[in-house]
Each structure stands twice: as structure tokens, then as C-alpha cells.
Design a protein around this motif. Structure first.
Motif, PDB file in Angstrom:
ATOM      1  N   ASP A 282       0.753  -1.216   0.129  1.00 54.64           N
ATOM      2  CA  ASP A 282       0.326  -0.106  -0.049  1.00 54.64           C
ATOM      3  C   ASP A 282       1.252   1.210   0.115  1.00 54.64           C
ATOM      4  O   ASP A 282       1.036   2.072  -0.278  1.00 54.64           O
ATOM      5  CB  ASP A 282      -0.557  -0.067   1.464  1.00 54.64           C
TER       6      ASP A 282
ATOM      7  N   MET B  90      -6.703   1.282   3.554  1.00 55.21           N
ATOM      8  CA  MET B  90      -7.787   1.013   2.070  1.00 55.21           C
ATOM      9  C   MET B  90      -7.532   2.144   1.985  1.00 55.21           C
ATOM     10  O   MET B  90      -7.864   2.186   0.230  1.00 55.21           O
ATOM     11  CB  MET B  90      -9.482   0.119   3.269  1.00 55.21           C
TER      12      MET B  90
ATOM     13  N   GLU C  60      -5.468   3.162  -0.700  1.00 55.81           N
ATOM     14  CA  GLU C  60      -5.045   1.855  -2.046  1.00 55.81           C
ATOM     15  C   GLU C  60      -5.973   1.977  -3.397  1.00 55.81           C
ATOM     16  O   GLU C  60      -5.881   1.906  -3.838  1.00 55.81           O
ATOM     17  CB  GLU C  60      -5.644   0.274  -1.361  1.00 55.81           C
TER      18      GLU C  60
ATOM     19  N   ILE D 127      -8.025  -5.500   0.035  1.00 55.54           N
ATOM     20  CA  ILE D 127      -8.831  -4.172   1.547  1.00 55.54           C
ATOM     21  C   ILE D 127     -10.307  -5.368   1.645  1.00 55.54           C
ATOM     22  O   ILE D 127     -10.072  -5.333   2.257  1.00 55.54           O
ATOM     23  CB  ILE D 127      -9.380  -3.529  -0.088  1.00 55.54           C
TER      24      ILE D 127
ATOM     25  N   ARG E 277      -8.685  -6.975   4.858  1.00 54.27           N
ATOM     26  CA  ARG E 277      -8.410  -6.072   5.590  1.00 54.27           C
ATOM     27  C   ARG E 277      -9.419  -5.552   6.054  1.00 54.27           C
ATOM     28  O   ARG E 277     -10.065  -5.809   7.674  1.00 54.27           O
ATOM     29  CB  ARG E 277      -7.821  -4.668   5.006  1.00 54.27           C
TER      30      ARG E 277
ATOM     31  N   ALA F 160     -15.852  -5.603   2.345  1.00 54.71           N
ATOM     32  CA  ALA F 160     -15.328  -4.612   1.155  1.00 54.71           C
ATOM     33  C   ALA F 160     -16.001  -4.861  -0.285  1.00 54.71           C
ATOM     34  O   ALA F 160     -16.021  -6.212  -0.027  1.00 54.71           O
ATOM     35  CB  ALA F 160     -14.472  -4.400   1.208  1.00 54.71           C
TER      36      ALA F 160
ATOM     37  N   VAL G  56     -16.651   0.315   1.121  1.00 53.36           N
ATOM     38  CA  VAL G  56     -16.032  -0.233   2.641  1.00 53.36           C
ATOM     39  C   VAL G  56     -16.643  -0.144   3.798  1.00 53.36           C
ATOM     40  O   VAL G  56     -16.837   1.112   4.140  1.00 53.36           O
ATOM     41  CB  VAL G  56     -14.631  -0.408   3.103  1.00 53.36           C
TER      42      VAL G  56
END
Length: 408
Positions: free
Chosen positions: A222, A324, A327, A379, A382, A390, A403
Motif C-alpha cells: 500500500d 484502504m 489503496e 482491501i 483487511r 468491502a 468499505v
């Protein structure tokens, strides 16, 4: 033939032999008290061999560290490694043998069985070694013309052929010791191996290491990916514009982005060099403006809407949300180019919601964020680890990433 002679060149063959033979010290010491070692009958020798068994069972039951001592001895003397000089292992190899103290009655039981097995097999190996060594000495004496070297093994006559029998006697002894040593190594792995609790702890430790490696990989992907993407885009835009003022702004943005990436890289390297040291503070959503400005400096038109108290978002959620968003913006800049990018960050109903959207550059081509890429996959991972979700995909000509994370 070379394979048959290989055990003779391996140090572990002799360390296994020694490991077994030294067990006779205890029964011999006890035999000096009772029944004595002079003119002992076969029944008395049997008693000598089994006399220490109650003591060993009691030791295994009452002293948890007995398992540690036996495990360490087994690792060093029953298995090949750097200490055995055959290159088949390293000093850190445990060969499936635990060196932890007994943590349950099952561990104590297995340790007791191992101690008794080692005692009895050791007595048998010592007895066979004594007999075979004495016979070998007598055969060598007869080969050199002295049949009375050993009174326990008188031989009729002399002759050179006794030398061949001595070699055969020694070969049988070494073969016996090699086979017994290999079997005892297997028994050690079975009886001194890790318990279910230890295996579970090792599995949890391995899982933690893998999770940490994945987290570090995501951090590098990232942070460094974001910096390189913006640097490439900004450098390309500056060259295409041919405007000294724009070029100056682009260079400043590249410098700032690169400095932030170096800070992130140094923080990750600190953890890799010394896991015991705490990592420096990771950026969170309170620094989202820095990401938005970096994206704008690359030429993207970013329209951002922030609502809710970001400072009240829990640290782990805020830090992961930052990554997130980073990215998502990286992919938007990479794939959408100069098209407008909409960003919404909201805190409501005890949830953090992030949305990044951009028009698809062209129908069927350059589809913005790619759902199969490692970025979107990271993402999703995570979000899942935080108990959220997400999603990403095209919606009516717009590529949209959503998200949704719980704050609890």
C-alpha cells in the motif's frame, strides 16, 4: 556396499550408542547396594536391570523437568545435525522432540515409558556390546597366536582366520547398534514429541507469524505502491505539460510522497530487524487529507466528503481504513487518470463507511479498480479481519468501492 558402510562414518551412530550405554550407570550403582555385582546369577542380573524402574516412574511423575532433560539429550545424541557433523540438520532442529517440561499426566506417562524403555534397551545394548567386544578381543588374540587373551572366551588353537571372524563379530555389533539406535530415535519422536497443547501453541505461533508477514506485505504494497504510482503519474504529467510551474509543483509532491513512503518503509524495517521493538505510529484517517492532496497533486480531480468524528474511530479501524483509502486512491489514479474521483468518508451508526468512485475511462477498457487485483483483494482481507466487508465493481459506468467497518 558404500551404503552399508555409511553408518560407520556418521557420528550419530556412536552418539546413539553412548546415549543408550550410559543408562547402565544407574542400575550398576544401585546393584552395589543390592544384590551386589560379584558372582551375580542370571536372575540377579535381571533384577539389576529392572530395579531402577520404580525410581524412574516416580521421577517422571513428580519432576516435570525430567521431560526437558530427556528431550534435550535425545535431540543432541539421537538425531543427526551440526553436532553430529554430517550436514543433515542444524542446531535448531528439534526433530519432533519436545524440550518443554511435562504439562499433563499424558506427558508424564509418555516420559515414564521413555525412561523405562531407554533403561532396558540400554542394558541390553551394554550387555551385547560387552559380550561382542570380549569375543572380538579373544578372536584377535587367537589370530595373532594367543588363544588365551580372554579367559571368558577360550578358543581352540590359533590361526589367521580368527581375524576374519573378529571383523565379522565387529560388523555384527555395529549393525546391531545402528538398527537399535535408529529404532530408539523413532521411539523418542513418538514418546518425547510435543503434546496436543504444544502442537496447538506451535500452530498458533505459526499462524501469528504468517499473519504478521501478510500484514507487513500489505503495508509495503500500500505505502510503496501508492508512492510509486503517484510519482510516475506526476512525473509523466509534468513532462507532458511542459510548464515550469507545474513541474515545480509535481517535484514537490513527489518529494513529499517519497518522504512519507520512506517513513513507512523505515517503520516496517524496524519491525523486521527487531520484532521486540515497538513500531512507530502508523498513519490513520485523521491524516486522510494528506492522501487526498497527494492524489490531487498527480492531476486527479478529487471531490471529498468527510462526515462524523474521525478522531473517535478506534485506532486499529482508523489505521486500516487509512490503508484502504490509500489503496483505493492509488488504483483510481493509476486506472482512471484525469477523470474525477469521488471520495466519501463517514462515521455513523457505530460504523465507518468509505466509498471511492470514478467514471470508467471507456466502456470495456481500463475498468478502474480491478476486482481480481491484489489491491482490492487486500482491501477485502483487511475488512474481513475487522469484521466488516468491502465490495468493488462497475455500476452504470461508475467504478465504485465500498468499505463498511464496525467501530466495536
Amino acid at each position: 556396499m558404500p551404503r552399508l558402510l555409511t553408518p560407520l562414518t556418521r557420528a550419530v551412530t556412536y552418539t546413539r550408542w553412548l546415549h543408550l550405554v550410559v543408562t547402565v550407570i544407574l542400575p550398576l550403582v544401585m546393584a552395589m547396594v543390592f544384590p551386589g555385582l560379584t558372582d551375580a546369577s542370571p536372575a540377579e542380573w535381571l533384577l539389576i536391570a529392572v530395579q531402577p524402574v520404580p525410581l524412574l516412574v516416580l521421577l517422571a511423575a513428580l519432576v516435570p523437568a525430567a521431560r526437558t532433560a530427556e528431550g534435550l539429550q535425545a535431540r543432541l545424541m539421537l538425531f543427526p545435525g551440526a553436532h553430529a557433523r554430517d550436514g543433515a540438520g542444524s542446531p535448531g532442529d528439534d526433530h519432533g522432540v519436545s524440550a518443554a517440561p511435562s504439562a499433563s499426566w499424558n506427558d508424564r506417562l509418555r516420559t515414564g515409558i521413555w525412561l523405562v524403555l531407554r533403561l532396558e534397551v540400554g542394558c541390553a545394548v551394554a550387555a551385547v556390546s560387552n559380550v561382542m567386544a570380549g569375543l572380538c578381543l579373544a578372536l584377535i588374540g587367537a589370530a595373532f597366536g594367543d588363544p588365551g587373551v580372554s579367559a571368558a572366551y577360550p578358543l581352540p588353537g590359533t590361526g589367521w582366520w580368527y581375524g576374519l571372524l573378529a571383523v565379522a563379530d565387529l560388523a555384527v555389533l555395529l549393525a546391531f547398534v545402528t538398527v537399535v539406535g535408529a529404532l530408539m530415535a523413532r521411539a523418542a519422536a513418538a514418546l518425547l514429541g510435543p503434546s496436543a497443547k504444544e502442537r496447538l501453541a506451535r500452530l498458533e505461533e505459526r499462524t501469528e507469524r504468517l499473519l504478521e508477514r501478510n500484514r507487513i506485505a500489505r503495508e509495503l504494497h500500500d505505502s510503496i505502491g501508492h508512492a510509486l504510482t503517484l510519482a510516475v503519474v506526476q512525473a509523466g504529467a509534468a513532462r507532458a505539460a511542459g510548464d515550469p510551474r507545474f513541474t515545480e509543483q509535481a517535484l514537490g509532491a513527489i518529494e513529499e510522497t517519497g518522504r512519507a513512503a520512506l517513513e513507512d518503509l523505515e517503520r516496517v524495517l524496524v519491525v523486521l530487524r527487531d520484532p521486540a521493538r515497538p513500531a512507530g505510529a502508523r498513519p490513520d484517517l485523521r491524516e486522510a487529507d494528506r492522501l487526498l492532496e497527494s492524489a490531487r497533486s498527480s492531476g486527479a480531480r478529487v471531490d471529498a466528503e468527510v462526515s462524523g468524528p474521525l478522531e473517535k474511530v478506534p485506532g486499529p479501524v482508523s489505521r486500516e481504513g487509512y490503508r484502504m483509502l490509500q489503496e483505493a486512491l492509488t488504483n483510481a489514479v493509476r486506472h482512471a487518470g484525469p477523470l474525477p474521483v469521488g471520495v466519501r468518508i463517514g462515521v455513523e451508526d457505530a460504523r465507518l463507511r468509505i466509498e471511492v468512485r470514478n467514471p470508467l475511462p471507456e466502456a470495456g477498457k481500463g475498468t478502474g479498480l480491478r476486482g481480481g487485483g491484489s489491491g482490492v483483494r487486500g482491501i477485502r482481507e483487511r475488512a474481513a479481519l475487522l469484521g466488516g466487508e468491502a465490495s468493488a465493481g462497475p455500476e452504470e459506468g461508475i467504478w465504485r468501492l465500498r468499505v463498511d467497518l464496525p467501530l466495536g
